[in-house]
Scaffold this motif. Sequence first.
Motif: not given
Length: 343
Positions: A8-10, A79-83, A90-93, A103-112
């Motif tokens: 998770g990235i914030e 997963a990453v904070t999308a807003g 936010l854009m950097v994350g 790069a890892l071929g993994k799914p991305l989840y933009g979360v609240n």
Amino acid sequence: MGGPLVLGIETSCDETGAGIVRGRELLADSVATSMDQHARFGGVVPEVASRAHLEAMVPVIEGAFAKAGVRPADIDAVAVTAGPGLAGALMVGVAAAKAYAYALGKPLYGVNHLAAHVAVDQLEHGPLPSPCVALLVSGGHSSLLLVPDVTGSVEPLGATIDDAAGEAYDKVARVLGMPFPGGPPIDRAAVSGDPTAISFPRAKYHDGTLDFSFAGLKTAVARWVEAREDAGSPVPVADVAASFQEAVADVLTRKAVAACRQQGVSDLVIGGGVAANSRLRALAAARCEQAGIRLRVPRPGLCTDNGAMVAALGAQLVSSGRPPSSLGLPADSSLPVTDVLVH
Ligand code: KG4
Ligand code: ZN
């Protein structure tokens, strides 16, 4: 404990957070903050925060992997904070999360971010009861939410009509000559103060709604302190801090209990940076016990912004089979609290 392994990235404000969880198990929570660079401005400077995220991002993520003892290739999703939050920050994350996911071929989840503040409690106290009421109190938001399902159904019950609770803390701290962010120093100063010394206003206390207002309280504190200074009298900082803090905690807990009663819900979870406040935690515990409400508050380190909360919500979205976001995922600085997952 099993479950999906999620990074998770914030980066919604000044904390660069990377967390790694496996299901509801916290493996690593790595946070860097650019707070020192903002302190002299008395608030977060968006452009400075964005640049600091850029510099901290890779070391923080690598630190999280090292601490968790897992390899990037092992994760199941990013997963990453999308807003909501600062657009540039936010854009950097979001850009970093896309890069790792691609790069890892993994799914991305933009979360609240706000739902993540609620979901994080599960790392400590297990699955959220359904439904529960959430009191979300941070630097930018103060809301009461009905949460039937934190992965998809979050309903606003009330919110601040002006300043957020954390914002009031930050502004009052400034008036008292304390550093930014104001919550921790006010919390500390209040320990030796008398919470009944000054009767500060409790706006909307009896209005029957689940909304808040903290702008008047902040102004009342500023006027009170100014009057003392104009009279050449010393300002009783500890008493002002304790009395202000009491007013905030009183209103927040009263309305949170009222929300539970109105909704017929017997579980309350408190999240966001202000949930780290010692008086809010103590008063909430006392009032919930009296009202027969079960209370859950994450430990203070998980209340303020961090990557673990994003990973926790991401893992839950993966477990409940939600489709991931696209690689075109936008950052949305004013993402509504009802949008838990962004596509
Ligand atoms: O959730 P958070 O880390 O960032 C946002 O999403 O805004 O919340 C930051 C806010 C700040 O206003 C800070 O002063 C407040 O949380 N805060 C506290 C405490 N620790 C942080 N407020 C009161 N008491 C605390 N101990
Ligand atoms: Zn936050």
